[in-house]
Design a protein around this motif. Structure first.
Motif, short mmCIF file in Angstrom:
data_model
loop_
_atom_site.label_atom_id
_atom_site.label_comp_id
_atom_site.label_asym_id
_atom_site.label_seq_id
_atom_site.Cartn_x
_atom_site.Cartn_y
_atom_site.Cartn_z
N ILE A 149 11.06 8.78 22.18
CA ILE A 149 12.45 9.08 22.52
C ILE A 149 12.52 9.47 24.00
CG2 ILE A 149 12.48 11.56 22.04
CD1 ILE A 149 15.11 9.23 20.64
N GLN A 150 13.61 9.13 24.66
CA GLN A 150 13.91 9.64 26.00
C GLN A 150 15.11 10.55 25.89
OE1 GLN A 150 14.56 6.57 28.90
NE2 GLN A 150 12.44 5.87 28.88
N TRP A 151 15.01 11.74 26.47
CA TRP A 151 16.12 12.68 26.32
C TRP A 151 16.21 13.61 27.54
CZ3 TRP A 151 15.03 18.00 25.96
CH2 TRP A 151 13.68 18.32 25.80
N SER A 152 17.35 14.24 27.65
CA SER A 152 17.57 15.16 28.76
C SER A 152 18.55 16.24 28.32
CB SER A 152 18.12 14.41 29.98
OG SER A 152 18.19 15.27 31.10
N THR A 153 18.72 17.25 29.16
CA THR A 153 19.73 18.28 28.93
C THR A 153 20.63 18.36 30.15
OG1 THR A 153 18.52 20.15 29.89
CG2 THR A 153 18.03 19.57 27.60
N ASP A 154 21.80 18.95 29.96
CA ASP A 154 22.77 18.96 31.06
C ASP A 154 22.34 19.81 32.24
OD1 ASP A 154 23.03 21.21 29.52
OD2 ASP A 154 25.20 21.26 29.52
N ASN A 155 21.54 20.86 32.00
CA ASN A 155 21.09 21.74 33.09
C ASN A 155 19.60 21.60 33.37
OD1 ASN A 155 23.40 23.07 34.08
ND2 ASN A 155 23.44 24.43 32.31
N LEU A 156 19.02 20.47 33.00
CA LEU A 156 17.59 20.27 33.22
C LEU A 156 17.20 20.33 34.70
CD1 LEU A 156 14.87 19.78 31.90
CD2 LEU A 156 15.34 17.31 31.99
N PRO A 157 18.01 19.78 35.63
CA PRO A 157 17.64 19.89 37.06
C PRO A 157 17.50 21.33 37.53
CG PRO A 157 19.34 18.22 36.77
CD PRO A 157 19.21 18.93 35.45
N LEU A 158 18.26 22.24 36.93
CA LEU A 158 18.13 23.66 37.28
C LEU A 158 16.75 24.18 36.91
CD1 LEU A 158 19.33 26.52 37.96
CD2 LEU A 158 20.01 26.62 35.56
N PHE A 159 16.25 23.79 35.75
CA PHE A 159 14.95 24.27 35.28
C PHE A 159 13.80 23.68 36.10
CE2 PHE A 159 11.42 23.55 32.09
CZ PHE A 159 10.91 24.84 32.19
N LEU A 160 13.85 22.35 36.31
CA LEU A 160 12.75 21.69 37.03
C LEU A 160 12.85 21.88 38.53
CD1 LEU A 160 12.59 18.42 34.92
CD2 LEU A 160 11.11 20.42 34.77
N ASN A 161 14.09 21.90 39.04
CA ASN A 161 14.33 22.22 40.46
C ASN A 161 13.52 21.35 41.41
OD1 ASN A 161 15.79 23.70 42.33
ND2 ASN A 161 14.18 25.21 42.61
N ASP A 162 13.41 20.06 41.05
CA ASP A 162 12.69 19.12 41.91
C ASP A 162 13.67 18.19 42.63
OD1 ASP A 162 10.02 19.81 41.53
OD2 ASP A 162 9.94 18.77 39.62
N SER A 163 13.37 17.82 43.83
CA SER A 163 14.18 16.85 44.56
C SER A 163 13.27 15.95 45.38
CB SER A 163 15.18 17.54 45.49
OG SER A 163 15.91 16.58 46.22
N VAL A 164 13.64 14.67 45.40
CA VAL A 164 12.84 13.72 46.20
C VAL A 164 13.40 13.60 47.60
CG1 VAL A 164 12.25 12.39 44.16
CG2 VAL A 164 14.27 11.75 45.48
N TRP A 165 14.54 14.25 47.83
CA TRP A 165 15.24 14.05 49.10
C TRP A 165 14.97 15.20 50.05
CZ3 TRP A 165 16.69 9.29 48.37
CH2 TRP A 165 17.04 8.88 47.09
N GLU A 166 14.67 14.87 51.27
CA GLU A 166 14.40 15.89 52.29
C GLU A 166 15.18 15.54 53.55
OE1 GLU A 166 10.70 17.50 55.06
OE2 GLU A 166 10.30 16.20 53.34
N GLY A 167 16.06 16.44 53.94
CA GLY A 167 16.86 16.19 55.13
C GLY A 167 16.03 16.24 56.39
N LEU A 168 16.23 15.26 57.26
CA LEU A 168 15.53 15.24 58.54
C LEU A 168 16.43 15.83 59.61
CD1 LEU A 168 13.96 11.67 58.26
CD2 LEU A 168 12.94 13.87 57.64
N SER A 169 16.01 15.77 60.85
CA SER A 169 16.83 16.32 61.93
C SER A 169 18.13 15.53 62.04
CB SER A 169 16.06 16.28 63.25
OG SER A 169 15.65 14.96 63.54
N GLU A 170 19.14 16.15 62.64
CA GLU A 170 20.49 15.57 62.69
C GLU A 170 20.47 14.16 63.26
OE1 GLU A 170 24.92 16.69 64.41
OE2 GLU A 170 23.24 18.08 64.65
N GLY A 171 21.11 13.27 62.53
CA GLY A 171 21.22 11.89 62.99
C GLY A 171 20.09 10.99 62.56
N GLU A 172 19.05 11.56 61.92
CA GLU A 172 17.90 10.75 61.53
C GLU A 172 17.83 10.48 60.03
OE1 GLU A 172 14.25 12.15 63.05
OE2 GLU A 172 14.98 12.39 65.11
N GLY A 173 18.88 10.93 59.28
CA GLY A 173 18.98 10.56 57.87
C GLY A 173 18.18 11.45 56.94
N VAL A 174 17.76 10.84 55.82
CA VAL A 174 17.10 11.57 54.74
C VAL A 174 15.78 10.90 54.40
CG1 VAL A 174 17.28 12.21 52.31
CG2 VAL A 174 19.29 12.37 53.78
#
Length: 464
Positions: free
Chosen positions: A106-131
């Motif tokens: 089964i694949q499943w998730s919860t509505d507040n799962l991102p709060l628990f895992l608190n992982d992100s693949v995105w990292e902001g770079l310096s202004e004007g250089e994107g993500v």
């Protein structure tokens, strides 16, 4: 993973068939988290009629409803007949029997799962250089008692939108669990397993958690008749948390600190679940719904009583009784140890009666023992009037009043009870002790437990 979530609302038009009729009826499925309802505008089904299964078909999907009954019938006042279902599948094929539907993953998730895992693949770079993007490695754990592998996976979403302020880019990380069993298992049994994990995540995150997706692998056919793999989705009723909308920016227990031992935590949790059930139920209700004060108080103290009974037993250890103890007992309780004719019982009968009464552990003694095993750093930060919870005198007074209040709520007549404000703080102090008991039982260390409780929002007003 977001389409037609279990926590959302949506409508599906379809033709509907029951097990007892070959005639199709047009109707609209109106799904919400707490109800699975089909409205039939031209139906003559009688009120309270029950169906084991009802099938809906349209060009995209086949919908299988189970445990269905008519909750309102069309009449001169109502223009629509309504069906209420307990379970629903959306698939490319009909499901024949709910109880016999078995899968191994089964694949499943919860509505507040991102709060628990608190992982992100995105990292902001310096202004004007994107993500900057960097993929998160999947984590995999074995739950020994279920002979199951559970893995944490991620999907990634980007979106660009023109707004009055200019181009706005949205970057989103969507975590979900994959659960793989060593052999096929009833989907209803799997649902119970997943709900137990969801409850644990609720307590660990300190925030309501509701199952939002519940997908299994199925098959369908493309326009050329070729078989293809598709996802089916299973739906069931869930209560809507009264505290659903409050926001937190971090989990009470930081997942990074328990990530390496999460498999052992889950294994311990399932191994001891029956013994921990009262505490789990109390804490998930307290975090998600916030019951009436009296109910929450009784649940808190009762969950501790149940925990102590399960893990420590019902009886004290009996030591040797000397003749002096017997004589003293006989003198102090002379009237209590006479037979019906008023004659004193012999020493053996007195001793047996004493042992019977002595062996039974009182609720106050249970609370004192659990207090003693609560981390010191946690106890010294409990906030309840001017009580010092490291003092035996204050601790005994608190536990005595806790028991008197519980007895008063159950039976009345007690005069030594908490005021409203005292009962409020006592409820959360007892709940923090209950959470400490739970977390120690499943393998967390005292420092992590103390920090997690300090980070839990519902306790913030009752910690110094």
């Amino acid at each position: 993973m977001d389409k037609n979530k279990l926590t959302g609302e949506f409508e599906i038009e379809a033709k509907w068939f029951s097990d007892y009729s070959e005639n199709a009826e047009y109707g609209v499925l109106k799904y919400s988290q707490s109800n699975i309802v089909v409205e039939l505008p031209d139906s003559d089904l009688e009120f309270d009629r029950k169906f084991k299964r009802v099938i809906g078909e349209n060009q995209k999907n086949i919908i299988s409803l189970f445990n269905v009954r008519v909750i309102s019938e069309s009449n001169k006042y109502l223009s629509k007949t309504k069906l209420l279902a307990e379970y629903m599948f959306i698939d490319k094929k009909p499901i024949d029997n709910l109880e016999d539907f078995k899968i191994d993953s089964i694949q499943w998730s919860t509505d507040n799962l991102p709060l628990f895992l608190n992982d992100s693949v995105w990292e902001g770079l310096s202004e004007g250089e994107g993500v900057k993007y960097s993929e998160i490695p999947n984590r995999e754990y074995k739950i020994q008692n279920l002979d199951t592998i559970i893995s944490i996976n991620y999907s990634y979403l980007t979106n660009s939108q023109i707004t009055p302020e200019g181009l706005v880019n949205t970057f989103k990380t969507i975590p979900y669990f994959s659960t793989k069993y060593s052999k096929v298992k009833s989907i209803l049994e799997i649902k119970e397993d997943i709900q137990k994990i969801c409850n644990l995540i609720c307590i660990l995150s300190g925030a309501p958690q509701v199952i939002s997706t519940f997908k299994y692998s199925s098959t369908g056919y493309d326009l050329l008749g070729n078989k293809m793999r598709v996802n089916g989705q299973f739906y069931f009723n869930q209560s809507v948390p009264s505290r659903k909308n409050y926001q937190k920016i971090f989990s009470a227990y930081q997942f990074d600190l328990i990530a390496d031992s999460f498999g052992n935590i889950l294994s311990n949790y399932f191994e001891k679940h029956m013994k921990l059930k009262a505490i789990i139920q109390h804490l998930t209700m307290l975090i998600s719904y916030g019951n009436l004060l009296e109910s929450s108080y009784v649940d808190a103290i009762t969950s501790l009583e149940a925990f102590h009974t399960e893990f420590y037993g019902d009886n004290k250890e009996i030591t040797t009784f000397t003749q002096d103890i017997i004589l003293k007992l006989k003198a102090e309780t002379k009237e209590a140890y006479k037979d019906k004719k008023g004659n004193e019982k012999d020493e053996e009968a007195i001793l047996l009666t004493y042992i019977k009464n002595f062996k039974k552990i009182t609720l106050k003694e249970r609370l004192v023992e659990l207090f003693n095993e609560t981390p010191v750093k946690l106890k010294e930060n409990f906030k309840h009037r001017k009580i010092n919870f490291l003092s035996d005198e204050d601790k005994n007074e608190f536990t005595r009043k806790s028991v008197k209040t519980r007895n008063h709520l159950a039976h009345g007549n007690s005069k030594i009870i908490f005021t409203f404000d005292e009962m409020l703080s006592a409820t959360y102090i007892l709940s923090m002790i209950a959470e400490s008991c739970l977390m120690k039982s499943i393998g967390l260390d005292e420092d992590l437990i103390t920090e997690g409780i300090f980070n839990t929002k519902i306790y913030s007003n009752y910690i110094k």
